[in-house]
Structures are given as C-alpha cells and as structure tokens.
Scaffold this motif. Structure first.
Motif: not given
Length: 283
Positions: A69-71, A76-81
């Motif tokens: 879930g944390a991942l 889902a955040q900007p620059f998440g990758a």
C-alpha cells in the motif's frame, strides 16, 4: 624490478594503497552513508503505512496498510517512478550495511549472535529491496502481504512436520515482537545512537519516538506471530495475516478503531525515529 613495480601498481588505486588506513576509512564512510540511506527508506515506508492505517481506522476500507500500500502511494505521486527507484537504492544500501555488520561486526558488539542477527537482517532487507524493485519495474508485487502470508503458511503446512514448523515460526515471530517492544520500553536503542551530539531536548524527543515507535512495531510483530500460531493449531492457513490484516484486527478489539489509531500513530513515530537514526545512529 619489473615484478616489484607491477606489485606496487596492483596494490594501489589512484596512488593510494587499497589496504591503507585512508582507503579503509573511505570504505567505512561509504558503508555509513549506505546505512543512513537505508534508515531514510525504512522511515518513509513506515510513515506511509501508519498514515494508511489511520485512513482504515477512519473508515477508508479500500486502503492497504502494508508495504504494498505504501508503494501504491509513492507511485501515485509526481515523479513516483523515480521515488520508487530511490527506495530500491535505499533498501539495497540497508542490506549492504547490514551485511557489512555481519562480516565486520557492529561497533561494540563483536559476538557471533550479533553477526548472525545482522546477517538475517541483511537477507530481510535484500528481499524487501527485491520486492520494491519488482514493483517499480512492473514485473511483480501484485500479491498482497496477506495473500503472501497465507500462501507461505499453506506451503509450510504441507511439509512433513509442517504444523510444528509453522507453530514454531509463529512463536518465534511473536517472541521477536515482544523483544522489540521490551527493548524499546527499556530504552536500549539509545546505546546505538550518538546521544552526546544531541541537545537535552532532542534526546527527549528521540527517546519518545523510539519508545512509542518500537512498542507499536513490536505489537504488530507479536500479533502477526500469534495469527501464524493459530493457523498452525487449527491447520488453517487463512488464519495467517500480513501487516494489513494484522492492523485491521486491532479494530475488532473492545477499543475498536481507536486502538488501530494508536498503533498507526506509533508506526508513524517509528518512521520518524528511523529518520533520527539516519542522523544520529552510530555507524
């Protein structure tokens, strides 16, 4: 002459002997940096799990309060990758640092038991690193922690003597949880921190973070271990629970969702304590 010159060349890098005190100092500095990066990665994951657990307590049943879930939250955040791959690097650094403690021994703790524990932690963080990398690359990480726990339990129960094996694993897991909580309540973590560099106020705050965070983390380990033990006794792998289901189980106590809130806040505090460890841990 030529042989001597060749030997001298091989024993040096950049004009510095690989066995010189300066070279060894550089290696220790690199390992210390790796350890600090690892603590930051651990802190981020625990803070996110704690936040997700609070969401569950407040009624968001769709939240998943575990590493997976944390991942999801990070992705889902900007620059998440990019952030996911930074976590991969962080956990790889943690595994490397723990492995170095297994080989070289931890400061002030050279006993075999300490080395074995460090080796076990290195393996654990290496597996975490692999799981995060699989998630980041899109090649794995679809199975929840709950499903993984039940699959492992089901496979273990099928082995000769599997019921005993699972029962022992549950007891060990619960014992580790109790040990973590007791160690936190007795302030043993302070021995691993450079408290001399802290102000009195900072030490008080870090101590509170370590006690509350360690107690919450220990409670989750102990509860998860008890669920594994129940799975062994009842010969039912579905009784085993991952972190998410273990956290949800706290809402089924007489204290209801509020107990989960308390534990979740403790996990967030443990995450912040991990950041403090990155700053003040004796590495």
């Amino acid at each position: 002459m030529t042989s001597s010159h060749t030997h001298g060349h091989r024993s040096r890098r950049g004009g510095r002997s690989v066995n010189s005190p300066a070279a060894r100092s550089d290696e220790r500095a690199a390992l210390r940096s790796a350890g600090r990066a690892g603590f930051v990665a651990r802190g981020i994951v625990y803070v996110l799990i704690g936040v997700l657990a609070i969401e569950i307590a407040l009624g968001n049943r769709g939240a998943q309060a575990d590493r997976q879930g944390a991942l999801h939250q990070v992705a889902a955040q900007p620059f998440g990758a990019v952030m996911l791959w930074l976590l991969v690097v962080g956990f790889a650094c943690m595994a490397l640092w723990r492995a170095s403690l297994a080989v070289l021994g931890e400061r002030g703790r050279k006993k075999t038991g300490s080395r074995v524990l460090s080796a076990a932690r290195a393996v654990f963080y290496a597996s975490v690193c692999w799981g995060v990398a699989a998630y980041a690359s899109g090649s794995g990480g679809q199975s929840t922690g709950n499903a993984q726990s039940q699959d492992w339990t089901a496979s273990a129960l099928k082995l000769p003597g599997g019921q005993v094996l699972v029962g022992v694993a549950g007891l060990l897991f619960a014992a580790v949880g109790v040990g973590i909580a007791v160690s936190a309540l007795r302030h043993r973590f302070l021995k691993k921190l450079d408290t001399a560099r802290m102000t009195k106020r900072t030490r008080e705050v870090v101590t509170a973070l370590g006690v509350a965070g360690g107690a919450a983390r220990g409670a989750i380990f102990a509860a998860a271990g008890m669920f594994v033990l129940v799975a062994a006794v009842t010969f039912d792998p579905k009784q085993a629970k991952g972190m998410d289901a273990t956290l949800r189980s706290f809402t089924q106590t007489p204290a209801g969702p509020w107990l989960l809130v308390v534990v979740a806040v403790g996990l967030i505090l443990f995450g912040v304590f991990s950041f403090a460890s990155a700053r003040w841990r004796k590495l």
